[in-house]
Design a protein around this motif. Structure first.
Motif, mmCIF file in Angstrom:
data_model
loop_
_atom_site.group_PDB
_atom_site.id
_atom_site.type_symbol
_atom_site.label_atom_id
_atom_site.label_comp_id
_atom_site.label_asym_id
_atom_site.label_seq_id
_atom_site.Cartn_x
_atom_site.Cartn_y
_atom_site.Cartn_z
ATOM 1 N N ASN A 31 0.821 -1.208 0.000
ATOM 2 C CA ASN A 31 0.000 0.000 0.000
ATOM 3 C C ASN A 31 0.859 1.264 0.000
ATOM 4 O O ASN A 31 0.557 2.246 -0.694
ATOM 5 N N THR A 32 1.953 1.247 0.776
ATOM 6 C CA THR A 32 2.843 2.406 0.819
ATOM 7 C C THR A 32 3.516 2.626 -0.534
ATOM 8 O O THR A 32 3.620 3.753 -1.018
ATOM 9 N N ALA A 33 3.980 1.537 -1.156
ATOM 10 C CA ALA A 33 4.649 1.635 -2.455
ATOM 11 C C ALA A 33 3.698 2.163 -3.522
ATOM 12 O O ALA A 33 4.078 3.005 -4.360
ATOM 13 N N LEU A 34 2.453 1.694 -3.541
ATOM 14 C CA LEU A 34 1.481 2.167 -4.522
ATOM 15 C C LEU A 34 1.143 3.640 -4.298
ATOM 16 O O LEU A 34 0.996 4.410 -5.255
ATOM 17 N N GLU A 35 1.022 4.024 -3.045
ATOM 18 C CA GLU A 35 0.742 5.429 -2.736
ATOM 19 C C GLU A 35 1.884 6.328 -3.224
ATOM 20 O O GLU A 35 1.661 7.389 -3.817
ATOM 21 N N LEU A 36 3.117 5.889 -2.983
ATOM 22 C CA LEU A 36 4.281 6.665 -3.422
ATOM 23 C C LEU A 36 4.406 6.691 -4.942
ATOM 24 O O LEU A 36 4.833 7.692 -5.525
ATOM 25 N N SER A 37 4.041 5.577 -5.587
ATOM 26 C CA SER A 37 4.148 5.520 -7.046
ATOM 27 C C SER A 37 3.254 6.555 -7.703
ATOM 28 O O SER A 37 3.595 7.117 -8.750
ATOM 29 N N LEU A 38 2.098 6.816 -7.107
ATOM 30 C CA LEU A 38 1.203 7.845 -7.634
ATOM 31 C C LEU A 38 1.694 9.243 -7.275
ATOM 32 O O LEU A 38 1.622 10.165 -8.087
ATOM 33 N N ALA A 39 2.216 9.391 -6.047
ATOM 34 C CA ALA A 39 2.701 10.704 -5.613
ATOM 35 C C ALA A 39 3.904 11.155 -6.421
ATOM 36 O O ALA A 39 4.148 12.358 -6.562
ATOM 37 N N HIS A 43 5.462 14.859 -7.124
ATOM 38 C CA HIS A 43 6.430 15.136 -6.059
ATOM 39 C C HIS A 43 7.578 14.137 -6.114
ATOM 40 O O HIS A 43 7.889 13.464 -5.137
ATOM 41 N N GLU A 44 8.222 14.071 -7.256
ATOM 42 C CA GLU A 44 9.250 13.055 -7.477
ATOM 43 C C GLU A 44 10.395 13.147 -6.472
ATOM 44 O O GLU A 44 10.817 12.140 -5.896
ATOM 45 N N GLU A 45 10.917 14.347 -6.237
ATOM 46 C CA GLU A 45 12.058 14.497 -5.348
ATOM 47 C C GLU A 45 11.695 14.150 -3.904
ATOM 48 O O GLU A 45 12.493 13.568 -3.171
ATOM 49 N N ILE A 46 10.493 14.507 -3.498
ATOM 50 C CA ILE A 46 10.046 14.186 -2.140
ATOM 51 C C ILE A 46 9.943 12.675 -1.970
ATOM 52 O O ILE A 46 10.350 12.115 -0.944
ATOM 53 N N VAL A 47 9.410 12.005 -2.982
ATOM 54 C CA VAL A 47 9.300 10.550 -2.931
ATOM 55 C C VAL A 47 10.684 9.912 -2.870
ATOM 56 O O VAL A 47 10.930 8.979 -2.096
ATOM 57 N N LYS A 48 11.613 10.434 -3.671
ATOM 58 C CA LYS A 48 12.966 9.881 -3.688
ATOM 59 C C LYS A 48 13.634 9.984 -2.323
ATOM 60 O O LYS A 48 14.274 9.043 -1.847
ATOM 61 N N THR A 49 13.512 11.146 -1.696
ATOM 62 C CA THR A 49 14.235 11.390 -0.447
ATOM 63 C C THR A 49 13.506 10.868 0.783
ATOM 64 O O THR A 49 14.154 10.531 1.777
ATOM 65 N N GLY A 50 12.179 10.799 0.721
ATOM 66 C CA GLY A 50 11.442 10.412 1.924
ATOM 67 C C GLY A 50 10.653 9.124 1.838
ATOM 68 O O GLY A 50 9.986 8.737 2.796
ATOM 69 N N GLY A 51 10.732 8.447 0.680
ATOM 70 C CA GLY A 51 9.921 7.247 0.491
ATOM 71 C C GLY A 51 10.238 6.126 1.467
ATOM 72 O O GLY A 51 9.335 5.513 2.047
ATOM 73 N N THR A 52 11.510 5.849 1.676
ATOM 74 C CA THR A 52 11.895 4.763 2.589
ATOM 75 C C THR A 52 11.500 5.090 4.023
ATOM 76 O O THR A 52 11.045 4.214 4.771
ATOM 77 N N ASP A 82 15.312 0.681 -2.431
ATOM 78 C CA ASP A 82 15.691 1.643 -3.471
ATOM 79 C C ASP A 82 14.438 2.359 -3.947
ATOM 80 O O ASP A 82 13.519 1.727 -4.461
ATOM 81 N N VAL A 83 14.393 3.664 -3.734
ATOM 82 C CA VAL A 83 13.244 4.466 -4.179
ATOM 83 C C VAL A 83 13.696 5.384 -5.308
ATOM 84 O O VAL A 83 14.273 6.452 -5.079
ATOM 85 N N MET A 84 13.519 4.931 -6.544
ATOM 86 C CA MET A 84 13.771 5.716 -7.744
ATOM 87 C C MET A 84 15.224 6.177 -7.886
ATOM 88 O O MET A 84 15.507 7.165 -8.564
ATOM 89 N N GLN A 85 16.159 5.468 -7.300
ATOM 90 C CA GLN A 85 17.558 5.841 -7.442
ATOM 91 C C GLN A 85 18.181 5.204 -8.690
ATOM 92 O O GLN A 85 19.163 5.696 -9.231
ATOM 93 N N ASN A 86 17.627 4.089 -9.104
ATOM 94 C CA ASN A 86 18.150 3.380 -10.269
ATOM 95 C C ASN A 86 17.036 3.112 -11.284
ATOM 96 O O ASN A 86 16.845 2.001 -11.759
ATOM 97 N N GLY A 87 16.276 4.154 -11.594
ATOM 98 C CA GLY A 87 15.166 4.005 -12.523
ATOM 99 C C GLY A 87 13.854 4.379 -11.862
ATOM 100 O O GLY A 87 13.815 4.823 -10.717
ATOM 101 N N ASN A 88 12.765 4.195 -12.567
ATOM 102 C CA ASN A 88 11.445 4.584 -12.061
ATOM 103 C C ASN A 88 10.778 3.434 -11.307
ATOM 104 O O ASN A 88 9.645 3.056 -11.588
ATOM 105 N N TRP A 89 11.499 2.891 -10.335
ATOM 106 C CA TRP A 89 10.975 1.775 -9.548
ATOM 107 C C TRP A 89 11.123 2.063 -8.063
ATOM 108 O O TRP A 89 12.063 2.727 -7.632
ATOM 109 N N ILE A 90 10.170 1.541 -7.318
ATOM 110 C CA ILE A 90 10.265 1.548 -5.858
ATOM 111 C C ILE A 90 10.485 0.112 -5.416
ATOM 112 O O ILE A 90 9.696 -0.776 -5.752
ATOM 113 N N CYS A 91 11.566 -0.110 -4.714
ATOM 114 C CA CYS A 91 11.880 -1.435 -4.195
ATOM 115 C C CYS A 91 12.027 -1.329 -2.682
ATOM 116 O O CYS A 91 12.942 -0.655 -2.197
ATOM 117 N N PHE A 92 11.125 -1.963 -1.956
ATOM 118 C CA PHE A 92 11.224 -2.005 -0.506
ATOM 119 C C PHE A 92 11.663 -3.402 -0.075
ATOM 120 O O PHE A 92 11.037 -4.403 -0.446
#
Length: 234
Positions: A31-39, A43-52, A82-92
């Protein structure tokens, strides 16, 4: 004989509790990953820095989870996420330990691990992914649905699943696939927009098989636009 029966009972409680904790953690990460994927679209930079950190915060809220057989969930570690550091993927990726039935029998902590991969919706691939080689707009349909979606991340496609107790679940109708003839269980699942409860996280009623096609094809096959994403912009 009695000690053996007691040991088997304790082992069963420990196993079922561990399985439920794993399901709850997986559900929370998803649920968190899907929420961030839409955000990430706005708010790409916010997701990158605060997603984890957001994912870790949501996991800390589970420390008092009542499963009947777990006394503590602790030691959350998201090393390797990894939150969007190596492409447009969120990996928890998360490791943790659960303490079972403290004070009843000396069972060592059980190490657990969960992970989830979700692609973010940044809009970078919109021009390529939403039109075909003939420049016709691409839409998305589900296996049993009768509407088409312009947004591949529409919430009618990606279901947000919640774990609830029996009393809340029974306010819904039982799923015909997994709960119709069942007496129930210790864990129940509902979706944000659905009207049924489920007793299996892997139930097909909690998933969507998605197919892409041109809007012309969808219209010719009788699909109508989704009320959330099909009438307006993408």
């Amino acid at each position: 004989m009695v000690p053996m029966v007691f040991f088997v009972w304790v082992a069963f409680i420990a196993l079922t509790s561990a399985v439920r904790v794993h399901e709850v953690v997986q559900n929370e990460l998803t649920n968190t990953a899907l929420e961030l994927s839409l955000a990430a679209a706005e708010h790409e930079e916010i997701v990158k820095t605060g997603g984890t950190a957001k994912a870790m915060y949501s996991l800390f809220a589970l420390k008092d989870l009542d499963t009947g057989g777990v006394s503590k969930i602790h030691g959350f570690n998201m090393l390797g996420s990894d939150v969007m550091q190596n492409g447009n993927w969120i990996c928890f990726k998360v490791t943790y330990r659960i303490e079972l039935l403290k004070g009843i029998i000396p069972i060592p902590d059980i190490p657990m691990k969960n992970q989830i991969y979700v692609r973010t919706w940044t809009g970078y691939e919109a021009a390529d992914e939403k039109t075909d080689e003939n420049n016709q707009e691409i839409v998305y349909v589900t296996e049993h649905g009768r509407v088409y979606h312009k947004d591949g991340m529409c919430t009618h496609i990606y279901l947000k699943v919640y774990i609830v107790g029996e009393s809340e679940a029974k306010q819904y109708s039982p799923c015909e696939k997994c709960a119709k003839d069942s007496e129930g269980g210790s864990t129940y699942y509902i979706t944000e927009t659905g009207g049924r409860y489920h007793i299996r996280r892997g139930c097909s009623g909690l998933k969507r098989s998605v197919e892409s096609m041109t809007m012309t094809e969808a219209t010719n096959k009788g699909y109508s636009p989704c009320t959330r994403c099909g009438k307006g912009g993408s």
